[in-house]
Enzyme design. Structure first.
Site, PDB file in Angstrom:
ATOM      1  N   PRO A 119      88.914  94.875  -6.912  1.00  0.00           N
ATOM      2  CA  PRO A 119      90.339  95.407  -6.305  1.00  0.00           C
ATOM      3  C   PRO A 119      91.246  95.355  -7.673  1.00  0.00           C
ATOM      4  O   PRO A 119      91.591  94.549  -8.067  1.00  0.00           O
ATOM      5  CB  PRO A 119      90.809  94.333  -5.623  1.00  0.00           C
ATOM      6  CG  PRO A 119      89.872  93.277  -5.731  1.00  0.00           C
ATOM      7  CD  PRO A 119      88.743  93.797  -6.431  1.00  0.00           C
TER       8      PRO A 119
ATOM      9  N   ASP B  25      91.203  92.397 -12.344  1.00  0.00           N
ATOM     10  CA  ASP B  25      90.293  92.331 -11.022  1.00  0.00           C
ATOM     11  C   ASP B  25      91.124  91.251 -10.360  1.00  0.00           C
ATOM     12  O   ASP B  25      90.746  90.059 -10.787  1.00  0.00           O
ATOM     13  CB  ASP B  25      88.930  92.068 -11.408  1.00  0.00           C
ATOM     14  CG  ASP B  25      87.904  91.826 -10.349  1.00  0.00           C
ATOM     15  OD1 ASP B  25      88.486  91.727  -9.103  1.00  0.00           O
ATOM     16  OD2 ASP B  25      86.974  91.827 -10.520  1.00  0.00           O
ATOM     17  N   HIS B  26      91.508  91.585  -9.164  1.00  0.00           N
ATOM     18  CA  HIS B  26      92.365  90.349  -8.271  1.00  0.00           C
ATOM     19  C   HIS B  26      91.265  89.418  -7.867  1.00  0.00           C
ATOM     20  O   HIS B  26      91.892  88.496  -7.252  1.00  0.00           O
ATOM     21  CB  HIS B  26      93.217  91.137  -7.224  1.00  0.00           C
ATOM     22  CG  HIS B  26      94.543  90.449  -6.969  1.00  0.00           C
ATOM     23  ND1 HIS B  26      94.646  89.243  -7.091  1.00  0.00           N
ATOM     24  CD2 HIS B  26      95.871  91.156  -7.004  1.00  0.00           C
ATOM     25  CE1 HIS B  26      95.930  88.968  -6.783  1.00  0.00           C
ATOM     26  NE2 HIS B  26      96.563  90.065  -6.558  1.00  0.00           N
ATOM     27  N   ARG B  27      90.160  89.710  -7.681  1.00  0.00           N
ATOM     28  CA  ARG B  27      89.249  88.591  -7.258  1.00  0.00           C
ATOM     29  C   ARG B  27      89.185  87.256  -8.139  1.00  0.00           C
ATOM     30  O   ARG B  27      88.691  86.265  -7.919  1.00  0.00           O
ATOM     31  CB  ARG B  27      87.928  89.333  -7.032  1.00  0.00           C
ATOM     32  CG  ARG B  27      87.733  90.384  -6.076  1.00  0.00           C
ATOM     33  CD  ARG B  27      86.094  90.874  -5.839  1.00  0.00           C
ATOM     34  NE  ARG B  27      85.976  91.461  -7.177  1.00  0.00           N
ATOM     35  CZ  ARG B  27      84.943  91.851  -7.597  1.00  0.00           C
ATOM     36  NH1 ARG B  27      83.729  92.023  -6.691  1.00  0.00           N
ATOM     37  NH2 ARG B  27      84.546  92.455  -8.848  1.00  0.00           N
TER      38      ARG B  27
END
Length: 444
Positions: free
Chosen positions: A238, A416-418
């Site tokens: 994401p 990467d929002h993870r």
């Protein structure tokens, strides 16, 4: 008559196929061991393939532009016609006269005539002195050697001279608007799995039937691998992007001083050097941006790397490459500048080895060289962050309550929002910006 086929070897880790780009020999040519017989394009590099034999070329078994699997016969050598005496390697005393095929490890005394030629500068009819590899580089980069200012001994054009001319010329290449082609439809080589035929598209009718309307370009090599990687990244990680406008005037002042410093006399210095140092510095303060999301049998985990393999996105004639500088955190400013120079030159020549494109931890893409102010880059697979550097140009800027002309740029970062939350990436970009605003912070 004795015939020996040479099969396409694996020139890289895990290579399964390659395209024959250009043949450097023809049937009937005499070749020595390590003479370059062809150029092949793998998924990551353009590679010169040396001959494993000394002898006479029989047949070229694969045409230019054809992609074949490793192990496929690509060329044959024959022993029924002796090479010319001037280039024939001396045969062992116990062997009878006539031509023999000599494989790797046996012709120790053989010297490639191409290698001998490459060692000598060649003066053209217009008076340019340059070695054959430099002339080839100039052809590949569409550089007119007569327009290059030589800096080598005795007026010889060097590799750096050609690369400098190419970088200057690229700024002006797209100023003129190209004209539409005179051919309306054409047949092009199809991808491996596609049927051979006319280019896909709609052919117009009437009096304009001879003009080109569509063109199909096979997706292969670097473009194929890059496309697959970008799709994988875009649809698995994401993406979120943040950016900040920066007063980079002091960065430009530092670059100007470094360019005139004797310690950097043989090194090309650009704002990218300061950006690279800023990213490394900011990673140390925000280690999660240098991490990676790793799928495991039990679910997933985040791998935090305490080192920086700094990737530099490079636009080359063959497509996008992202080679990286291993353990960049251990390099001082001068060492990092040299590493960036080597990386850039190798990438532009299409000679980046696969190992240099693996194991990256964070990437910089310098879109400013194309005149872009900002962008939302896609993260390189296996990484969690990428920094985009916009063009640096003079703009009105408020300093101490007064509007002054300053060198301003935009620093953007996708993450990467993870792995990283918005506050973490925002702090990282703010740190990068603070170095560009005041490079003296690097002295700690």
């Amino acid at each position: 008559m004795s015939t020996q086929n040479f099969n396409l070897p694996d020139v890289g880790e895990g290579l399964t196929e390659a395209e024959i780009v250009t043949w450097k020999v023809a049937p009937g040519d005499d070749v020595a061991i390590n003479d370059v017989i062809c150029e092949i394009e793998t998924a990551k590099s353009l590679v010169e393939l040396p001959s494993p034999y000394a002898g006479v070329v029989g047949d070229l078994l694969v045409g230019e532009g054809t992609t074949v699997e490793v192990g496929t016969p690509i060329i044959s050598f024959v022993s029924d016609a002796a090479p010319a005496a001037a280039t024939q390697p001396p045969a062992p005393a116990e062997e009878p006269g006539g031509s023999v095929l000599v494989g790797y490890g046996t012709g120790a005394g053989a010297t490639s005539r191409r290698t001998r030629a490459a060692a000598r500068p060649v003066r053209s009819s217009v008076g340019v002195i340059a070695k054959p590899p430099i002339r080839k580089l100039a052809r590949d980069l569409d550089v007119d050697l007569s327009s290059v200012t030589p800096t080598g001994a005795d007026g010889e054009v060097t590799r750096d001279d050609v690369m400098k001319q190419a970088s200057q010329a690229s700024v002006f290449r797209n100023i003129e608007t190209p004209e539409w082609g005179a051919v309306r439809e054409e047949t092009v080589p199809a991808p491996k799995s596609a049927p051979v035929g006319l280019a896909r598209g709609v052919a117009a009718s009437g009096s304009h039937g001879s003009e080109a309307r569509t063109e199909s370009i096979p997706v292969k090599g670097v473009r194929k691998v890059s496309a697959s990687a970008m799709v994988q990244s875009a649809y698995t990680a994401p993406h979120v992007t943040v950016w900040k406008e920066v007063d980079a005037t002091r960065t430009m002042e530092l670059v100007k001083r470094l360019k005139t410093s004797p310690d950097y006399a043989d090194i090309k210095v650009s704002p990218l050097l300061i950006v690279a140092r800023a990213v490394i510095w900011a990673v140390r303060r925000n280690p999660m941006v240098n991490a990676a999301w790793v799928e495991t049998d039990g679910g997933a985990e985040i791998s935090v790397r305490h080192y920086v393999n700094l990737g530099i996105a490079a636009a080359t004639p063959r497509g996008l490459l992202v080679p990286n500088i291993k353990d960049a955190q251990d390099l001082n400013m001068r060492e990092l500048a040299r590493a960036l120079n080597r990386l850039t030159l190798t990438a532009r020549e299409g000679k980046t080895p696969p190992a240099d494109q693996q194991g990256g931890t964070i990437t910089i893409t310098n879109i400013g060289v194309f005149g872009m102010d900002a962008g939302t880059p896609i993260i390189n697979p296996g990484e969690a962050g990428i920094v985009a550097m916009g063009t640096i140009s003079q703009k009105p800027w408020v300093v101490d309550g007064e509007v002054r002309p300053r060198f301003v740029t935009t620093v953007a970062g996708s993450f990467d929002h993870r792995v990283i939350d918005g506050d973490g990436m925002s702090r990282f970009i703010a740190d990068v910006a603070s170095i560009l605003e005041e490079p003296a912070l690097l002295v700690d």
